[in-house]
Each structure stands twice: as C-alpha cells, then as structure tokens.
Design a protein around this motif. Structure first.
Motif, PDB file in Angstrom:
ATOM      1  N   LEU A 128       0.992  -0.871  -0.456  1.00  0.00           N
ATOM      2  CA  LEU A 128      -0.243  -0.031   0.210  1.00  0.00           C
ATOM      3  C   LEU A 128       1.106   0.795  -0.098  1.00  0.00           C
ATOM      4  CD1 LEU A 128      -2.637   1.541   0.590  1.00  0.00           C
ATOM      5  CD2 LEU A 128      -2.492   1.329   2.536  1.00  0.00           C
ATOM      6  N   GLY A 129       1.248   1.211   1.123  1.00  0.00           N
ATOM      7  CA  GLY A 129       2.746   2.274   1.218  1.00  0.00           C
ATOM      8  C   GLY A 129       3.421   3.116  -0.654  1.00  0.00           C
ATOM      9  N   ILE A 132       0.853   4.174  -2.983  1.00  0.00           N
ATOM     10  CA  ILE A 132       0.638   5.584  -2.434  1.00  0.00           C
ATOM     11  C   ILE A 132       1.864   6.194  -3.452  1.00  0.00           C
ATOM     12  CG2 ILE A 132       0.647   7.102  -0.547  1.00  0.00           C
ATOM     13  CD1 ILE A 132      -0.692   5.098   1.069  1.00  0.00           C
ATOM     14  N   ALA A 135       1.590   6.770  -6.614  1.00  0.00           N
ATOM     15  CA  ALA A 135       0.277   7.669  -7.138  1.00  0.00           C
ATOM     16  C   ALA A 135       0.768   9.741  -6.443  1.00  0.00           C
ATOM     17  CB  ALA A 135      -1.179   7.297  -6.381  1.00  0.00           C
ATOM     18  N   GLY A 136       1.150   9.533  -5.617  1.00  0.00           N
ATOM     19  CA  GLY A 136       2.490  10.652  -5.624  1.00  0.00           C
ATOM     20  C   GLY A 136       3.426  11.304  -6.937  1.00  0.00           C
TER      21      GLY A 136
END
Length: 143
Positions: A128-129, A132, A135-136
């Motif tokens: 998940l990290g 993210i 996505a960043g």
C-alpha cells in the motif's frame, strides 16, 4: 537515528550529483562524464582508505559469490541512467521515479531473499505504501 540522517544525506547527495553530472555531460559526452565521475570517485575512495583504514585493499577479492564484485560496473550504468533521466525529465521527476524504482526492486530483493539477503514476508501495508508513492509520482507529474 543515525541511519535516518545518513539516508537523508545520501538522497540529497544523489540528487545534487545527478544535476552536476548532467551539466558535465553537456560540455563533454555521456561516457566521458561518467568516466570522470567514476575516476574521481576512485581517487576519493583511495584517499579516504589511505587515511582511515589501511587494511589490505585486495581483501575485496575474497568476497563470495564473485558476481558481487560487479558493483562498480552497475555504478557506471547508474551514472549513465541518472544523467539520461535528469536530462530528459528534470531533476525532480527523475529522482522520484528513481526512488520508486529503488523501493520496488529493494522490496522484491527482500521478498525473494535474493543476493544473500534474508527473505522477508509479504506485507500488505508495504505494498500500500508503494502504491501511495507511485500515486504521488503520478500526481506530481500531472500537468
């Protein structure tokens, strides 16, 4: 705590070095610039070794497996790819993608226990990290 501080310095130095190397390439050529980077790194390492360690320099050849000695070869291609990516994408975008790639590959090395690294269990929060972080990068790149 010292590890966090050293890692932050490492990231900052990598970004600065990438910008410097890209500028040197503009006045020479890709491989001339990469050669200078590796040569100046060799001189720096030998100077620090001479003043700090003085252990037998040839002990590096006792490493097993022998393919671990390819770090310098990989370093030459790291220099090349950092220069190319910074020249094409700019420093911020290039570094973001480089860091994401490092994170993914490092986690895969841990998951599969490659190169003698202790095998780690799959953790969804780490996946998940990474998602993210990716996505960043997409948000940062979005124009």
């Amino acid at each position: 705590m010292i590890g966090i501080f050293v890692a932050l310095i490492s990231g900052a130095l990598m970004s600065i070095q990438g910008v410097f190397n890209t500028e040197v390439t503009k006045s020479s050529s890709m491989w001339a610039s990469a050669s200078w980077v590796q040569f100046s790194a060799l001189l720096t390492c030998l100077a620090v070794w001479a003043f700090r360690e003085r252990e037998n320099l040839m002990n590096v050849f006792q490493v097993s497996p022998k393919y671990m000695l390819l770090g310098g070869v990989i370093g030459a291609f790291i220099t090349f790819t950092v220069i190319q990516s910074m020249n094409s994408l700019g420093p911020a975008r290039a570094v973001m993608l480089i860091v994401i790639s490092q994170l993914i590959v490092a986690y895969l090395i841990e998951l599969f226990g490659m190169f003698g690294v202790e095998k780690a269990a799959l953790e969804w929060r780490k996946l998940l990290g990474m998602a993210i972080a990716i996505a960043g990068v997409v948000l940062f790149k979005w124009e």
